[in-house]
Write a protein that holds these residues in place. Structure first.
Motif, short mmCIF file in Angstrom:
data_model
loop_
_atom_site.label_atom_id
_atom_site.label_comp_id
_atom_site.label_asym_id
_atom_site.label_seq_id
_atom_site.Cartn_x
_atom_site.Cartn_y
_atom_site.Cartn_z
N HIS A 1 0.83 -1.19 0.00
CA HIS A 1 0.00 0.00 0.00
C HIS A 1 0.87 1.25 0.00
CE1 HIS A 1 -3.06 -2.91 0.86
NE2 HIS A 1 -2.44 -3.25 1.97
N ASP B 1 -9.54 -2.54 5.18
CA ASP B 1 -8.86 -1.95 6.32
C ASP B 1 -9.83 -1.92 7.51
OD1 ASP B 1 -7.38 -0.52 8.12
OD2 ASP B 1 -7.09 1.25 6.85
N THR C 1 -13.05 2.95 -4.04
CA THR C 1 -12.77 3.09 -2.61
C THR C 1 -14.04 3.47 -1.88
OG1 THR C 1 -10.46 3.71 -2.98
CG2 THR C 1 -11.43 4.32 -0.87
N HIS D 1 -8.54 -1.89 -8.48
CA HIS D 1 -8.35 -1.86 -7.03
C HIS D 1 -9.71 -1.66 -6.38
CE1 HIS D 1 -3.87 -1.32 -6.66
NE2 HIS D 1 -4.04 -1.01 -7.93
N ASN E 1 -11.11 -1.00 -2.48
CA ASN E 1 -10.68 -0.69 -1.12
C ASN E 1 -11.88 -0.39 -0.23
OD1 ASN E 1 -7.94 -0.62 -2.19
ND2 ASN E 1 -8.43 1.41 -2.94
N PHE F 1 -8.28 -4.43 -0.83
CA PHE F 1 -7.74 -4.03 0.46
C PHE F 1 -8.89 -3.69 1.39
CE2 PHE F 1 -5.64 -0.41 2.99
CZ PHE F 1 -5.23 -1.28 3.99
#
Length: 399
Positions: free
Chosen positions: A21, A254, A197, A221, A223, A252
């Motif tokens: 990242h 988190d 995202t 991607h 996220n 990803f």
């Protein structure tokens, strides 16, 4: 190795050291031209993606129609545009790589969709994105805000030929319930790099569905982070890579808030010489994220010789006070036991293989919840299977 500083809910500074990242930034200078040896680029064919990395490479100019965007308006949903720096644009997504930074720089007006608080939108909100020129690049930014206690489904469908850079930032606020579906149904000559995202609020529910069947090279991607406890995220994906096609999904999650949940389930099939699928999944559980639950899974079915699947699940745990965490990855050919079971009961071998592959995908397809999208994907899987397994009999009944 990059050190990313992220404030936790207690107000202290928690650091995450990860080569997966790089430091996010809106400044293109912070995203130098990659050479392919970096961890985040080592699976990507750099020569093929080069047109999406150049600072200027035939962008869509005013008055041109490299890409046409068609929004099917739905009552109760607000649609407008946002300039760079105009909130809420840029409040959820900070570019994590060079294509995302270029997309932001090259997009003057971002599409902004807002679902008002305490509103349930019955029909899907649809955006059709049609590429018109494989030799030119289009830069797009889309912002979606689901206000508190709202509920909606948003479907983006990509078709045609182009070079597409795309950022999608999604803010699912407290108590909201949002499903976002992205269909990559490009023609065979398209290049597409995207960053999706999302930020999931307190007690909010987010479902992200990513389907990649078309394009020459697709690199995405996805996220997710959290803005309070109780948030839940489900990330589902399907992909089907044909000869020479490169499809890459990098995820990803988190877990930066306590008592949050995530579930990742991606499934792909590959057929043909040099078909290449890449799946990188990374889940980080921070020190403050006590009581979380997470699981990530990736399954690949290789249908012919000459195809390659790279699958790398990662799980980074910084606290032992969790409800559950795990990951799995499998890559293989047809299940011989399944085939034997079906053929021993009089099912034609071609039909048996078709049923096994369709069963592999159908569980994810039926979770989408949009009837016409599900039907289109079943038809697309059937079309892909005709190339390697054989066409379905005329009287075939879906599993």
């Amino acid at each position: 190795m990059t050190v990313t500083e992220v404030p936790n809910v207690a107000g202290a500074i928690e650091t995450l050291e990860s080569h997966l990242h790089p430091q996010p930034s809106f400044d293109l200078a912070d995203h130098p031209m990659p050479h392919g040896r970096e961890e985040v680029w080592r699976f990507t064919p750099m020569r093929r993606i080069a047109p999406l990395l150049a600072e200027r490479a035939n962008e869509d100019l005013p008055g041109d129609n490299a890409v046409e965007f068609t929004l099917h308006e739905v009552a109760g949903v607000e649609a407008s545009n946002l300039k760079a720096g105009q909130a809420p644009r840029g409040t959820v997504l900070t570019p994590g790589d060079r294509p995302a930074a270029l997309a932001n720089l090259g997009c003057e007006d971002a599409l902004y969709l807002r679902i008002p608080a305490n509103t349930e939108v019955a029909e899907p909100i649809r955006l059709d994105i049609e590429g018109r020129d494989a030799a030119r690049r289009s830069n797009a930014v889309h912002v979606i805000v689901a206000e508190p206690n709202s509920k909606a489904t948003v479907v983006f469908r990509h078709t045609g030929s182009t070079q597409q850079l795309e950022n999608i930032e999604i803010d699912v606020r407290d108590g909201a319930n949002l499903t976002f579906v992205s269909l990559q149904d490009w023609d065979d000559d398209t290049l597409h790099a995207a960053e999706h995202t999302a930020r999931v609020g307190r007690d909010a529910t987010y479902r992200h569905v990513n389907v990649s069947f078309g394009g020459d090279l697709v690199r995405m991607h996805t996220n997710v982070s959290y803005d309070g406890p109780g948030g839940s995220a489900e990330l589902f994906g399907l992909y089907f890579a044909d000869a020479g096609q490169h499809i890459e999904h990098r995820l990803f999650v988190d877990h930066n808030a306590p008592h949050t949940k995530s579930n990742v389930d991606y499934r792909g099939a590959l057929q043909g010489q040099d078909a290449h699928a890449v799946w990188i999944g990374d889940v980080v559980i921070r020190k403050v994220a006590e009581g979380i639950e997470t699981y990530e899974s990736n399954k690949n079915l290789v249908l012919t010789e000459g195809a390659r699947a790279d699958s790398v699940p990662n799980l980074e745990i910084e606290t032992g006070e969790i409800a559950g965490a795990g990951h799995s990855s499998t890559t293989g050919r047809f299940d011989d036991e399944h085939l034997f079971y079906l053929t021993s009961r009089g099912i034609d071998p071609v039909e048996a293989k078709r049923l096994v592959v369709m069963g592999f995908f159908i569980d994810i397809i039926r979770r989408i919840g949009v009837d016409d999208v599900e039907e289109r994907l079943i038809a697309e899987v059937e079309r892909e299977l005709a190339a390697s397994v054989g066409a379905a009999p005329a009287a075939s009944v879906e599993a």
